[in-house]
Design a protein around this motif. Structure first.
Motif, mmCIF file in Angstrom:
data_model
loop_
_atom_site.group_PDB
_atom_site.id
_atom_site.type_symbol
_atom_site.label_atom_id
_atom_site.label_comp_id
_atom_site.label_asym_id
_atom_site.label_seq_id
_atom_site.Cartn_x
_atom_site.Cartn_y
_atom_site.Cartn_z
ATOM 1 N N ASN A 245 4.332 0.896 -1.322
ATOM 2 C CA ASN A 245 3.733 0.982 -2.654
ATOM 3 C C ASN A 245 4.427 0.045 -3.639
ATOM 4 O O ASN A 245 4.574 0.367 -4.819
ATOM 5 N N LYS B 288 0.834 -1.204 0.000
ATOM 6 C CA LYS B 288 0.000 0.000 0.000
ATOM 7 C C LYS B 288 0.868 1.254 0.000
ATOM 8 O O LYS B 288 2.070 1.200 0.256
ATOM 9 N N SER B 289 0.246 2.394 -0.272
ATOM 10 C CA SER B 289 0.988 3.646 -0.382
ATOM 11 C C SER B 289 1.299 4.267 0.976
ATOM 12 O O SER B 289 2.107 5.186 1.063
ATOM 13 N N SER C 279 0.591 -8.735 6.291
ATOM 14 C CA SER C 279 -0.351 -7.828 5.639
ATOM 15 C C SER C 279 -1.772 -8.140 6.071
ATOM 16 O O SER C 279 -2.072 -9.263 6.481
ATOM 17 N N LYS D 52 -11.045 -5.743 -3.085
ATOM 18 C CA LYS D 52 -11.268 -4.329 -2.800
ATOM 19 C C LYS D 52 -12.729 -3.941 -2.922
ATOM 20 O O LYS D 52 -13.232 -3.112 -2.150
#
Length: 344
Positions: free
Chosen positions: A147, A82-83, A184, A304
């Motif tokens: 990311n 993820k960012s 994660s 998602k």
């Protein structure tokens, strides 16, 4: 002449400072030292190497493992798809912490987690910024790349011997870790291995289809008069409190929990996919609170679209929950939604 010199010296000093900042920024950028969105610096590695430990994801539990491994003298690398960093704790704003205690009320947490809970119960860690500072202190000095795109895993027998990925700048990287951990919240590494999940909670409700535990939508509100809330709660007699809020409900200056009669009096607008359980309320100061109580079903963390649908259903329920709490909780009369800052 004197004024001219002073003016020029001042201009030269300003230019020098700006130049230093520019150069320093360039140097830091070259070596990969960048300010993360939630505070703190993260070091992006710029070479292929063979770390002893690679931790995939930045959930809090794995950060303790990474820190311990570093203290033992091992080379550690943290990779995040993820960012932003921090997983459920920071990005999910799962800021209400449940401790584990013995029958005498002694905290059973150990190690770094004990330090976190002590600061939390004392009220020195309350807001997302507080947690972010703690998080970055926890991983200080450990290389982090965020990311990233996980591209390939080479497996021999039951061991992953190499991990290929694309970093945040689009560069190809490969590492050959001795030890690899999936930390994660969406099982990024496990899904790449295409292994079958172990049975367990997926069969909790007896469905023929794969089941998942509920997600939790963290509800953020503002406009709370916490002093009034706490004062009115303890003004009641024990019998009054038990009747109005339930015998196990509790309030102090930092947290509140329980309130089953308040919850049971609420009529959900989407009974099939949502559930409101006992309220876990965190006082963040300045009239802002975070409530951990709204459960959302049908969430598959690896898809998602199910997360987005769950968040939309919860957002639609939020105004009704707000109105209900206004009516039944002293100090909540001016309760308002605190912007679109909620997460699952």
């Amino acid at each position: 002449m004197k004024n001219w010199l002073a003016s020029n010296m001042k201009s030269t000093l300003i230019i020098g400072i700006l130049a230093f900042i520019t150069i320093a920024g360039g140097v830091l950028g070259y070596f990969g030292l960048l300010r993360d969105s939630d505070g703190g610096f993260t070091l992006h590695t710029h070479s292929t190497f063979q770390p002893d430990v690679v931790v995939m994801g930045t959930e809090l539990e794995g950060m303790y493992l990474a820190q311990k491994a570093k203290k033992e003298g091992l080379d550690v690398l943290i990779l995040e798809t993820k960012s932003r960093l921090g997983g459920q704790l920071i990005q999910g704003e799962m800021l209400y912490l449940d401790g584990t205690y013995d029958d005498e009320g002694t905290l059973l947490m150990q190690g770094g987690m004990k330090e976190l809970f002590q600061a939390y119960t004392q009220g020195s860690i309350r807001t997302k910024t507080d947690f972010a500072h703690y998080f970055h202190k926890l991983i200080e000095g450990i290389p982090v790349e965020k990311n990233i795109v996980l591209e390939d895993l080479r497996v021999t027998g039951n061991k992953v011997i190499s991990l290929a990925y694309q970093d945040g700048d689009g560069k190809k990287r490969m590492v050959k870790p001795s030890y690899l951990v999936d930390n994660s919240d969406d099982a990024a590494l496990i899904r790449k291995l295409d292994v079958k999940p172990l049975p367990g909670l997926e069969a909790l409700y007896g469905s023929k289809e794969r089941e998942y535990m509920s997600g939790t939508y963290m509800m953020k509100f503002k406009g709370v008069d916490w002093d009034k809330f706490q004062t009115q709660f303890w003004k009641m007699t024990k019998i009054e409190r038990s009747h109005t809020f339930g015998p196990e409900s509790y309030v102090n200056s930092h947290i509140a929990y329980g309130f089953p009669p308040i919850v049971s009096a609420y009529e959900l607008h989407n009974k099939n996919e949502l559930n409101l359980r006992g309220l876990n309320i965190l006082n963040q100061g300045n009239g802002e609170i975070m409530i951990n109580a709204l459960q959302v079903y049908g969430i598959d963390p690896s898809r998602k679209e199910t997360i987005e649908r769950g968040m939309q259903l919860a957002k639609e329920e939020m105004p009704f929950i707000r109105d209900h709490l206004r009516k039944h909780m002293a100090g909540f009369e001016k309760l308002e939604l605190a912007g679109d800052r909620h997460r699952i």
